[in-house]
Motif scaffolding. Structure first.
Motif, PDB file in Angstrom:
ATOM      1  N   LEU A 289      36.086  17.658  42.896  1.00 36.80           N
ATOM      2  CA  LEU A 289      37.308  18.381  43.228  1.00 36.80           C
ATOM      3  C   LEU A 289      37.141  19.813  42.737  1.00 36.80           C
ATOM      4  N   PHE A 290      37.223  20.759  43.657  1.00 34.89           N
ATOM      5  CA  PHE A 290      37.110  22.176  43.314  1.00 34.89           C
ATOM      6  C   PHE A 290      38.512  22.776  43.395  1.00 34.89           C
ATOM      7  N   ILE A 291      38.996  23.355  42.313  1.00 34.14           N
ATOM      8  CA  ILE A 291      40.312  23.990  42.266  1.00 34.14           C
ATOM      9  C   ILE A 291      40.106  25.495  42.104  1.00 34.14           C
ATOM     10  N   GLY A 292      40.652  26.270  43.037  1.00 33.76           N
ATOM     11  CA  GLY A 292      40.436  27.712  42.981  1.00 33.76           C
ATOM     12  C   GLY A 292      41.650  28.513  43.408  1.00 33.76           C
ATOM     13  N   LYS A 293      41.589  29.787  43.136  1.00 39.74           N
ATOM     14  CA  LYS A 293      42.656  30.711  43.514  1.00 39.74           C
ATOM     15  C   LYS A 293      42.476  31.107  44.981  1.00 39.74           C
ATOM     16  N   ARG A 294      43.536  30.988  45.771  1.00 37.95           N
ATOM     17  CA  ARG A 294      43.401  31.299  47.192  1.00 37.95           C
ATOM     18  C   ARG A 294      43.193  32.792  47.428  1.00 37.95           C
ATOM     19  N   PHE A 295      44.049  33.628  46.865  1.00 39.30           N
ATOM     20  CA  PHE A 295      43.942  35.074  47.085  1.00 39.30           C
ATOM     21  C   PHE A 295      43.314  35.715  45.853  1.00 39.30           C
ATOM     22  N   TYR A 296      42.129  36.280  46.029  1.00 44.92           N
ATOM     23  CA  TYR A 296      41.478  36.964  44.909  1.00 44.92           C
ATOM     24  C   TYR A 296      40.574  38.053  45.456  1.00 44.92           C
ATOM     25  N   THR A 297      40.362  39.078  44.629  1.00 46.92           N
ATOM     26  CA  THR A 297      39.634  40.291  45.020  1.00 46.92           C
ATOM     27  C   THR A 297      40.132  40.829  46.360  1.00 46.92           C
ATOM     28  N   ASN A 298      41.458  40.753  46.561  1.00 48.74           N
ATOM     29  CA  ASN A 298      42.106  41.258  47.769  1.00 48.74           C
ATOM     30  C   ASN A 298      41.636  40.552  49.034  1.00 48.74           C
ATOM     31  N   ARG A 299      41.206  39.304  48.905  1.00 53.32           N
ATOM     32  CA  ARG A 299      40.771  38.524  50.055  1.00 53.32           C
ATOM     33  C   ARG A 299      41.471  37.171  50.055  1.00 53.32           C
ATOM     34  N   ASP A 300      41.549  36.571  51.239  1.00 58.06           N
ATOM     35  CA  ASP A 300      42.127  35.253  51.423  1.00 58.06           C
ATOM     36  C   ASP A 300      40.986  34.254  51.548  1.00 58.06           C
ATOM     37  N   ALA A 301      40.779  33.467  50.496  1.00 54.91           N
ATOM     38  CA  ALA A 301      39.659  32.532  50.502  1.00 54.91           C
ATOM     39  C   ALA A 301      39.759  31.540  51.657  1.00 54.91           C
ATOM     40  N   LEU A 302      40.972  31.153  52.032  1.00 55.63           N
ATOM     41  CA  LEU A 302      41.135  30.151  53.076  1.00 55.63           C
ATOM     42  C   LEU A 302      40.831  30.701  54.461  1.00 55.63           C
ATOM     43  N   ASN A 303      41.525  31.736  54.866  1.00 54.18           N
ATOM     44  CA  ASN A 303      41.392  32.228  56.241  1.00 54.18           C
ATOM     45  C   ASN A 303      40.156  33.081  56.465  1.00 54.18           C
ATOM     46  N   GLU A 304      39.593  33.636  55.387  1.00 57.40           N
ATOM     47  CA  GLU A 304      38.368  34.417  55.534  1.00 57.40           C
ATOM     48  C   GLU A 304      37.128  33.637  55.082  1.00 57.40           C
ATOM     49  N   CYS A 305      37.334  32.369  54.688  1.00 56.59           N
ATOM     50  CA  CYS A 305      36.215  31.548  54.179  1.00 56.59           C
ATOM     51  C   CYS A 305      35.437  32.347  53.144  1.00 56.59           C
ATOM     52  N   PHE A 306      36.171  32.948  52.225  1.00 51.48           N
ATOM     53  CA  PHE A 306      35.617  34.000  51.385  1.00 51.48           C
ATOM     54  C   PHE A 306      35.165  33.511  50.016  1.00 51.48           C
ATOM     55  N   GLY A 307      34.001  33.989  49.619  1.00 55.40           N
ATOM     56  CA  GLY A 307      33.564  33.945  48.235  1.00 55.40           C
ATOM     57  C   GLY A 307      33.181  32.567  47.727  1.00 55.40           C
ATOM     58  N   ARG A 308      32.880  32.539  46.436  1.00 55.65           N
ATOM     59  CA  ARG A 308      32.380  31.333  45.787  1.00 55.65           C
ATOM     60  C   ARG A 308      33.395  30.204  45.826  1.00 55.65           C
ATOM     61  N   ILE A 309      34.681  30.553  45.756  1.00 55.93           N
ATOM     62  CA  ILE A 309      35.723  29.532  45.726  1.00 55.93           C
ATOM     63  C   ILE A 309      35.724  28.717  47.019  1.00 55.93           C
ATOM     64  N   TYR A 310      35.354  29.329  48.115  1.00 57.65           N
ATOM     65  CA  TYR A 310      35.279  28.602  49.386  1.00 57.65           C
ATOM     66  C   TYR A 310      33.860  28.135  49.691  1.00 57.65           C
TER      67      TYR A 310
END
Length: 365
Positions: A4-25
């Protein structure tokens, strides 16, 4: 393992969900693609809509902190203590509040907890010590393993005897690659024959964008028709209304490779700060992957995370906060356009495989 990976959705001014962004995604996405049972829970501090979706084999839920949906999700995870499909390890990334929730859940479920530290969280403006408690220090001590995005963070906060290690920020190698300059300029309405310097990212004072603007103004006073192209979230009081600057707004992350291709030189004028010195800005890797000339400052963010590449452009590195030296470096790099070698192993697939191998080394309960 079941993660289970728990992360912050909006970080570094990006949306991890809709932009498939960063390590969290990208870390859980690649784990799931490899066949490893993985789910992603995004904690949303900004919007009010609960969302659930599948990306291939990865199940994702995003819960707003201002609604009870996050409590429901937390409770559902707690009830998995009675399920044979419960997670065997929790990875938390985003900030200390997400970290403490993940730690608590892991301890109740009697499973392992990995604290993924991609920035110096105690430098965040929203970081507080409730009742004097140092949540960050507690999590660093109490995790079964800590990952750090930079070598400096590991050295400052890690415990290598416990197995703590660097898991760097990565990039999508299929996305960040050289692109046609003319097409890139047409895409953003730039003169094909123009002379452009670019900076793309956050613009807080320690990013040094004001120094870069002053450097461009100096070059224009000297007769150069150079123009500065900016994209990213700008502070409300930031004055971008000047002839030397074209501000394109906070564009989607998908536009960044095209912006990098559209300019003659990319500048990263970071100043020194405890936060940025310990960070690992992925923008350096993105610039290198797109094979663009770089001008930068002597920032540990570059020097320690990309030492070989920093040595290749030593003559185009300047002291932070020095617009005169920055202007000179831009002039020289405009002429010679030195490109550094692309570091190996910066693609997300490689990084995720390395991180998964490290998870397998953690003794299970």
């Amino acid at each position: 393992m079941n993660v289970l990976f728990i992360g912050k959705r909006f970080y570094t001014n990006r949306d991890a969900l809709n932009e498939c962004f960063g390590r969290i995604y990208q870390l859980p996405k690649h784990w799931a693609e490899s066949g490893a049972p993985t789910s992603l829970w995004l904690v949303d501090y900004h919007s009010i809509q609960t969302e659930s979706r599948l990306d291939g084999a990865l199940h994702i839920v995003s819960t707003p902190i201002r609604r009870l949906s996050w409590v429901i999700t937390f409770t559902k995870q707690l009830l998995k203590v009675f399920s044979p499909h419960r997670p065997t390890i929790i990875v938390a990334s985003g900030d200390c509040y997400i970290g403490i929730m993940a730690w608590l859940l892991a301890r109740i479920l009697r499973i392992k907890f990995v604290f993924d530290v991609y920035d110096k969280y105690d430098e965040f403006s929203g970081y507080h010590r409730p009742l004097g408690l140092d949540l960050f220090g507690f999590l660093l001590r109490s995790a079964d393993r800590c990952w750090f995005a930079s070598q400096r963070l590991l050295e400052q906060m890690g415990n290598t005897q416990r197995g703590d290690r660097v898991i760097p920020n990565g990039l999508d190698a299929q996305h960040f690659k050289p692109r046609d300059v003319s097409k890139a300029r047409q895409r953003h309405g730039l003169d094909v024959q123009g002379i452009f310097v670019g900076y793309f990212g956050s613009m807080e004072p320690d990013r040094g964008v004001e120094d870069l603007i002053d450097a461009i103004d100096l070059l224009r006073v000297q007769g150069s028709p150079v123009e500065l192209i900016l994209a990213g979230r700008a502070p409300a009081k930031f004055n971008l209304n000047r002839p030397s600057v074209r501000y394109l707004g906070n564009l989607p992350h998908a536009d960044i490779p095209w912006l990098l291709a559209a300019v003659d030189v990319v500048a990263v004028p970071y100043r020194r700060s405890a936060f940025l010195d310990a960070a690992a800005s992925v923008k350096f890797g993105e610039i290198m992957a797109c094979m663009r000339p770089i001008v930068a400052t002597y920032s540990p963010n570059l020097m320690e995370n990309f030492p070989a590449q920093a040595a290749q452009i030593k003559q185009y590195l300047v002291e932070p906060g020095n617009p005169v030296a920055l202007a000179q470096a831009i002039t020289e790099q405009m002429q010679y356009k030195v490109i550094v070698d692309m570091p190996t192993g910066l693609d997300w697939r490689s990084i995720a495989a390395d991180a998964w191998a490290d998870l397998a080394l953690i003794p299970q309960a």
